[in-house]
Design a protein around this motif. Structure first.
Motif, PDB file in Angstrom:
ATOM      1  N   PHE A  53     -35.613 -97.311 -47.201  1.00  0.00           N
ATOM      2  CA  PHE A  53     -34.367 -97.169 -46.443  1.00  0.00           C
ATOM      3  C   PHE A  53     -34.179 -95.732 -45.961  1.00  0.00           C
ATOM      4  O   PHE A  53     -33.692 -95.492 -44.860  1.00  0.00           O
ATOM      5  CB  PHE A  53     -33.175 -97.610 -47.294  1.00  0.00           C
ATOM      6  N   ALA A  54     -34.608 -94.768 -46.769  1.00  0.00           N
ATOM      7  CA  ALA A  54     -34.501 -93.350 -46.401  1.00  0.00           C
ATOM      8  C   ALA A  54     -35.530 -92.950 -45.346  1.00  0.00           C
ATOM      9  O   ALA A  54     -35.456 -91.857 -44.791  1.00  0.00           O
ATOM     10  CB  ALA A  54     -34.668 -92.473 -47.639  1.00  0.00           C
ATOM     11  N   PHE A  70     -46.684 -94.239 -47.370  1.00  0.00           N
ATOM     12  CA  PHE A  70     -45.845 -93.227 -46.740  1.00  0.00           C
ATOM     13  C   PHE A  70     -45.721 -93.499 -45.248  1.00  0.00           C
ATOM     14  O   PHE A  70     -46.655 -93.978 -44.606  1.00  0.00           O
ATOM     15  CB  PHE A  70     -46.421 -91.826 -46.962  1.00  0.00           C
ATOM     16  N   ASN A  71     -44.544 -93.162 -44.686  1.00  0.00           N
ATOM     17  CA  ASN A  71     -44.264 -93.360 -43.273  1.00  0.00           C
ATOM     18  C   ASN A  71     -44.891 -92.206 -42.485  1.00  0.00           C
ATOM     19  O   ASN A  71     -44.401 -91.080 -42.532  1.00  0.00           O
ATOM     20  CB  ASN A  71     -42.752 -93.394 -43.051  1.00  0.00           C
ATOM     21  N   PRO A  72     -45.944 -92.463 -41.729  1.00  0.00           N
ATOM     22  CA  PRO A  72     -46.604 -91.371 -40.999  1.00  0.00           C
ATOM     23  C   PRO A  72     -45.774 -90.824 -39.842  1.00  0.00           C
ATOM     24  O   PRO A  72     -46.046 -89.730 -39.351  1.00  0.00           O
ATOM     25  CB  PRO A  72     -47.897 -92.025 -40.495  1.00  0.00           C
ATOM     26  N   ARG A  73     -44.743 -91.531 -39.436  1.00  0.00           N
ATOM     27  CA  ARG A  73     -43.910 -91.083 -38.314  1.00  0.00           C
ATOM     28  C   ARG A  73     -42.755 -90.187 -38.738  1.00  0.00           C
ATOM     29  O   ARG A  73     -42.069 -89.620 -37.888  1.00  0.00           O
ATOM     30  CB  ARG A  73     -43.362 -92.280 -37.559  1.00  0.00           C
ATOM     31  N   VAL A  77     -42.338 -86.303 -44.307  1.00  0.00           N
ATOM     32  CA  VAL A  77     -43.346 -86.863 -45.202  1.00  0.00           C
ATOM     33  C   VAL A  77     -44.548 -85.932 -45.354  1.00  0.00           C
ATOM     34  O   VAL A  77     -45.101 -85.798 -46.443  1.00  0.00           O
ATOM     35  CB  VAL A  77     -43.769 -88.270 -44.730  1.00  0.00           C
ATOM     36  N   ARG A  78     -44.961 -85.262 -44.289  1.00  0.00           N
ATOM     37  CA  ARG A  78     -46.113 -84.360 -44.372  1.00  0.00           C
ATOM     38  C   ARG A  78     -45.880 -83.259 -45.402  1.00  0.00           C
ATOM     39  O   ARG A  78     -46.729 -82.986 -46.240  1.00  0.00           O
ATOM     40  CB  ARG A  78     -46.401 -83.755 -43.001  1.00  0.00           C
ATOM     41  N   ARG A  79     -44.709 -82.651 -45.361  1.00  0.00           N
ATOM     42  CA  ARG A  79     -44.390 -81.584 -46.332  1.00  0.00           C
ATOM     43  C   ARG A  79     -44.231 -82.159 -47.739  1.00  0.00           C
ATOM     44  O   ARG A  79     -44.665 -81.548 -48.718  1.00  0.00           O
ATOM     45  CB  ARG A  79     -43.126 -80.848 -45.894  1.00  0.00           C
TER      46      ARG A  79
END
Length: 116
Positions: A53-54, A70-73, A77-79
């Protein structure tokens, strides 16, 4: 599971465990994560729902199983994954062996099983 710094940042040990599991294995489903940490599946499902949801996680259905990753968009998320990777490296070897070394690939048929 004892990961005090990560638990403090994410609010509870289940959320920390879910994120570390996904960072280590790339994807996972609720019962697999629950079995790894020996916690109820419903607790893991709640955390996965909150993280999805987040916008940190995405899920897809594979057969009857909902697989999370993980959501690549999401730019955050990268950090987050960089932070989690560093935390995984800093974990004591005993925790790494206990929680993050499960075999993920199928074994060749007919191959002998080595016993420790």
């Amino acid at each position: 599971m004892m990961i005090p710094a990560i638990e403090a940042i994410f609010g509870n040990k289940t959320a920390a465990g879910v994120l570390l599991f996904l960072e280590n294995y790339g994807s996972g489903y609720a019962s697999q994560i629950a079995r790894t940490y020996d916690v109820p599946v419903s607790v893991v499902q709640d955390q996965l729902r909150k993280l999805e949801f987040a916008g940190l996680l995405v899920s897809r259905t594979v057969g009857r199983t909902r697989l999370f990753e993980f959501n690549p968009r999401n730019p955050t998320v990268r950090r987050l994954r960089t932070f989690l990777a560093e935390e995984l490296k800093a974990l004591p070897e005993s925790l790494v062996k206990q929680y993050f070394r499960e075999r993920q690939r199928p074994r060749r048929s007919g191959k002998a099983i080595e016993r420790a």
